[in-house]
Motif scaffolding. Structure first.
Motif, PDB file in Angstrom:
ATOM      1  N   PHE A 268       0.755  -1.485  -0.094  1.00  0.00           N
ATOM      2  CA  PHE A 268      -0.208  -0.045  -0.097  1.00  0.00           C
ATOM      3  C   PHE A 268       0.963   1.240  -0.038  1.00  0.00           C
ATOM      4  CE2 PHE A 268      -3.440  -2.734   0.650  1.00  0.00           C
ATOM      5  CZ  PHE A 268      -4.742  -2.222   0.429  1.00  0.00           C
ATOM      6  N   ALA A 269       2.096   1.281  -0.695  1.00  0.00           N
ATOM      7  CA  ALA A 269       2.972   2.237  -0.661  1.00  0.00           C
ATOM      8  C   ALA A 269       2.743   2.888  -2.036  1.00  0.00           C
ATOM      9  CB  ALA A 269       4.495   1.965  -0.386  1.00  0.00           C
ATOM     10  N   GLY A 270       2.022   3.894  -2.201  1.00  0.00           N
ATOM     11  CA  GLY A 270       1.754   4.343  -3.657  1.00  0.00           C
ATOM     12  C   GLY A 270       2.851   4.914  -4.116  1.00  0.00           C
ATOM     13  N   GLY A 271       2.975   4.592  -5.563  1.00  0.00           N
ATOM     14  CA  GLY A 271       4.296   5.051  -6.298  1.00  0.00           C
ATOM     15  C   GLY A 271       5.338   4.145  -6.373  1.00  0.00           C
ATOM     16  N   ASN A 272       5.219   3.000  -5.390  1.00  0.00           N
ATOM     17  CA  ASN A 272       6.405   2.155  -5.152  1.00  0.00           C
ATOM     18  C   ASN A 272       5.943   0.854  -5.847  1.00  0.00           C
ATOM     19  OD1 ASN A 272       8.662   3.175  -3.270  1.00  0.00           O
ATOM     20  ND2 ASN A 272       6.558   3.935  -2.604  1.00  0.00           N
ATOM     21  N   ARG A 273       6.713   0.644  -7.119  1.00  0.00           N
ATOM     22  CA  ARG A 273       6.191  -0.781  -7.894  1.00  0.00           C
ATOM     23  C   ARG A 273       6.834  -1.918  -7.479  1.00  0.00           C
ATOM     24  NH1 ARG A 273       2.700   2.441  -9.113  1.00  0.00           N
ATOM     25  NH2 ARG A 273       2.066   3.156 -11.315  1.00  0.00           N
ATOM     26  N   ASN A 274       8.144  -1.747  -7.046  1.00  0.00           N
ATOM     27  CA  ASN A 274       8.855  -2.761  -6.431  1.00  0.00           C
ATOM     28  C   ASN A 274      10.085  -2.247  -5.633  1.00  0.00           C
ATOM     29  OD1 ASN A 274       8.937  -5.716  -6.051  1.00  0.00           O
ATOM     30  ND2 ASN A 274      10.559  -5.832  -7.915  1.00  0.00           N
ATOM     31  N   GLY A 275       9.778  -1.413  -4.479  1.00  0.00           N
ATOM     32  CA  GLY A 275      10.987  -0.933  -3.759  1.00  0.00           C
ATOM     33  C   GLY A 275      11.573  -1.519  -2.686  1.00  0.00           C
ATOM     34  N   ASN A 276      12.041  -2.642  -3.087  1.00  0.00           N
ATOM     35  CA  ASN A 276      13.218  -3.325  -2.115  1.00  0.00           C
ATOM     36  C   ASN A 276      14.480  -2.828  -2.024  1.00  0.00           C
ATOM     37  OD1 ASN A 276      14.665  -5.184  -0.873  1.00  0.00           O
ATOM     38  ND2 ASN A 276      14.377  -6.998  -2.340  1.00  0.00           N
TER      39      ASN A 276
END
Length: 398
Positions: A268-276
């Motif tokens: 649910f972190a809008g704007g983060n597509r795959n923020g590892n």
């Protein structure tokens, strides 16, 4: 194929997202790496005959099965690759071990510590090579980070802060896919995403000592899924089901070496597509890494000249960076798919030499112990020591 090459005949169970990633790796590994063992794409399995047949033809598999048990039993299969939803990992891995097959399994290893313990016991008893697919370990930048830490370049480690942020289910109309069903996935963002950053933390920092966390489900009901592919799906808005897994998890940790950590996993972190992402701070310096910019490692050393201090960006594509030399000239970047090729290169080495490369099923069990310790801490609303979960787990030392 050279006359002295050992053929490892692969049977892959599952043909969608991870099936595609693994198939690509098997196809391209011999092109980039000169290993003594090479994978042969022998058979792929899936329940939908039309779908698995099309996948076999498109991805280059010699044959297909509609029953995974037939694939495991085939005498022309040496390695079973499990790329299915989580609820069948344990059954498939145990069956493959009993059939004497080497095993690669997608993460998390199983749904519970108890299941992971049984799987580890099965592969140890069978004496087969085993590995769990935490592919992010095999980014050249992450491997270089490990090298810097192991060489003492960061000194004593103080902190790790790790996040895995996505946003693909924020729409309340997004259907109830298998990753949102507890009986299939075991947990939500926690088991799917936090499993990765837990593994990276264990790889880079060390073993966990105790944790305390919280978990939240923001959307309680969703439409029943009618179809899904990768991370996309369709559903029927007129029929809804309960969401029984977490949408987000966050926890604090202490490590055996006295380092501390903060971890967050959410869809649910809008704007983060795959923020590892992670940052590790030590007495002599710091490092940062971001999967969405995976070739770069940011590095800071405290003994740099005053006035020139700050994070420098290392593009980890040069010959002396781990795995990078197998690909392109310096600065010619690689991508997500190459982490799987690198991982399977290590698997081929393990099969050749008779050892289980890390991360193996012991790592899978240790990761599951941390996942369950966080869940217990949420339930009990207190710090939970890893040793509270360890007594039910065999195959690992306290």
């Amino acid at each position: 194929m050279g006359v002295n090459k050992k053929q490892v005949r692969v049977g892959l169970i599952g043909y969608k997202f991870m099936g595609k990633a693994h198939s690509n790796a098997y196809r391209n590994l011999p092109f980039f790496f000169d290993t003594e063992a090479v994978p042969v794409m022998q058979a792929i399995a899936g329940r939908d005959e039309q779908g698995v047949k099309q996948a076999a033809e498109k991805m280059g598999w010699a044959s297909y099965e509609t029953d995974w048990r037939r694939l495991v039993e085939r005498e022309d299969i040496d390695l079973v690759d499990i790329g299915t939803p989580n609820n069948v990992h344990a059954e498939m891995a145990i069956a493959a071990a009993k059939a004497g097959k080497h095993i690669l399994c997608e993460k998390p290893l199983t749904m519970t510590v108890e299941e992971s313990k049984k799987v580890l016991e099965a592969v140890q008893e069978a004496g087969v090579v085993h590995m769990i697919s935490h592919n992010f370990r095999f980014s050249p930048a992450v491997q270089f980070a490990k090298k810097l830490i192991s060489e003492g370049r960061l000194g004593k480690i103080y902190h790790i802060r790790a996040t895995y942020l996505q946003d693909w289910i924020m729409d309340p109309a997004f259907p109830l896919v298998w990753r949102l069903q507890k009986e299939v996935s075991g947990s939500g963002a926690h088991g799917d995403l936090a499993a990765h950053i837990i593994d990276l933390a264990r790889f880079l920092v060390g073993e966990f000592k105790e944790v305390i966390g919280l978990m939240e489900t923001f959307i309680k009901e969703r439409p029943i899924a009618s179809s899904s592919e990768g991370l996309s799906a369709r559903g029927n808005m007129e029929e809804k089901g309960l969401v029984e897994v977490d949408d987000a998890s966050a926890f604090l940790a202490r490590f055996e070496n006295d380092a501390i950590g903060t971890f967050e996993a959410t869809r649910f972190a809008g704007g983060n597509r795959n923020g590892n992402r992670f940052e590790i701070n030590g007495e002599k310096g710091s490092i940062r890494w971001d999967l969405e910019n995976m070739n770069n490692l940011e590095v800071f050393f405290v003994d740099d000249e005053p006035g020139l201090q700050g994070f420098r960006t290392i593009n980890c594509t040069e010959q002396h960076h781990p795995f990078a030399g197998a690909y392109w000239p310096d600065g010619h970047i690689i991508g997500y798919e190459h982490t799987f090729i690198n991982m399977m290169t290590e698997l081929m080495k393990g099969i050749t030499c008779g050892y289980s490369p890390s991360p193996n099923f012991e790592d899978g069990l240790r990761n599951q112990i941390v996942l369950e310790a966080v869940e217990k801490s949420v339930q009990d609303k207190r710090w939970t020591k890893i040793e509270e979960i360890l007594p039910v787990a065999s195959g690992v030392e306290k």
